[in-house]
Design a protein around this motif. Sequence first.
Motif, short mmCIF file in Angstrom:
data_model
loop_
_atom_site.label_atom_id
_atom_site.label_comp_id
_atom_site.label_asym_id
_atom_site.label_seq_id
_atom_site.Cartn_x
_atom_site.Cartn_y
_atom_site.Cartn_z
N GLU A 1 0.74 -1.20 -0.01
CA GLU A 1 -0.10 0.03 0.07
C GLU A 1 0.84 1.28 0.00
O GLU A 1 1.30 1.71 0.83
CB GLU A 1 -0.94 0.03 1.13
N SER A 2 1.14 1.81 -1.08
CA SER A 2 1.97 3.06 -1.27
C SER A 2 1.59 4.17 -0.46
O SER A 2 2.24 4.86 0.27
CB SER A 2 2.26 3.35 -2.49
N LYS A 3 0.16 4.53 -0.50
CA LYS A 3 -0.17 5.52 0.29
C LYS A 3 0.07 5.33 1.83
O LYS A 3 0.00 6.25 2.41
CB LYS A 3 -1.86 5.91 0.07
N ALA A 4 -0.33 4.05 2.49
CA ALA A 4 -0.07 4.08 3.73
C ALA A 4 1.35 4.20 3.96
O ALA A 4 1.66 4.57 5.11
CB ALA A 4 -0.54 2.54 4.13
N TYR A 5 2.19 3.73 3.18
CA TYR A 5 3.86 3.94 3.42
C TYR A 5 4.07 5.57 3.32
O TYR A 5 4.76 5.90 4.27
CB TYR A 5 4.66 3.19 2.38
N VAL A 6 3.60 6.01 2.59
CA VAL A 6 3.95 7.85 2.55
C VAL A 6 3.09 8.31 3.69
O VAL A 6 3.95 9.37 4.45
CB VAL A 6 3.09 8.38 1.10
N HIS A 7 1.96 7.96 4.25
CA HIS A 7 1.44 8.48 5.29
C HIS A 7 2.24 8.10 6.47
O HIS A 7 2.28 9.04 7.44
CB HIS A 7 0.03 7.75 5.59
N TYR A 8 2.81 6.96 6.52
CA TYR A 8 3.54 6.59 7.51
C TYR A 8 4.98 7.43 7.81
O TYR A 8 5.27 7.98 8.68
CB TYR A 8 4.21 5.28 7.41
N HIS B 1 5.33 10.38 6.59
CA HIS B 1 4.83 11.90 7.00
C HIS B 1 4.63 11.88 8.39
O HIS B 1 4.97 12.77 9.06
CB HIS B 1 3.53 12.27 6.15
#
Length: 112
Positions: free
Chosen positions: A89-96, A98
């Motif tokens: 999940e790329s969005k979850a990784y980016v959120h993590y 941030h």
Amino acid sequence: MEWYLSKIVFEICAGDRPQFDETLRLIQANSDEEAFQKARMLGRSEEDTFANVHNQTVKWKFIDVCDVIPVDELKDGVELFSQIHEPEESKAYVHYVHQKAALLQLMHNPVL
């Protein structure tokens, strides 16, 4: 003497779930081989057994040194390590990422 970045791996024995710690250490040595041996001695010296807050035995067991990389120069901004992640999940990784950055910023610049 030259500088080397070494990756030392420990197994953390506590409970049912296996854990491993990969630690990056800066080593000063005359050669790759000397850096490797110094990193191994450091890893062996940091093995430890202790009781955690739940009075369970925790053992840090040295596994080995899996990387020794020469560092050309020590200066501001020099790259010491790089790792590519391929998360599901790329969005979850980016959120993590941030969220971690926000926490670091808050720790260094607390609101008065």
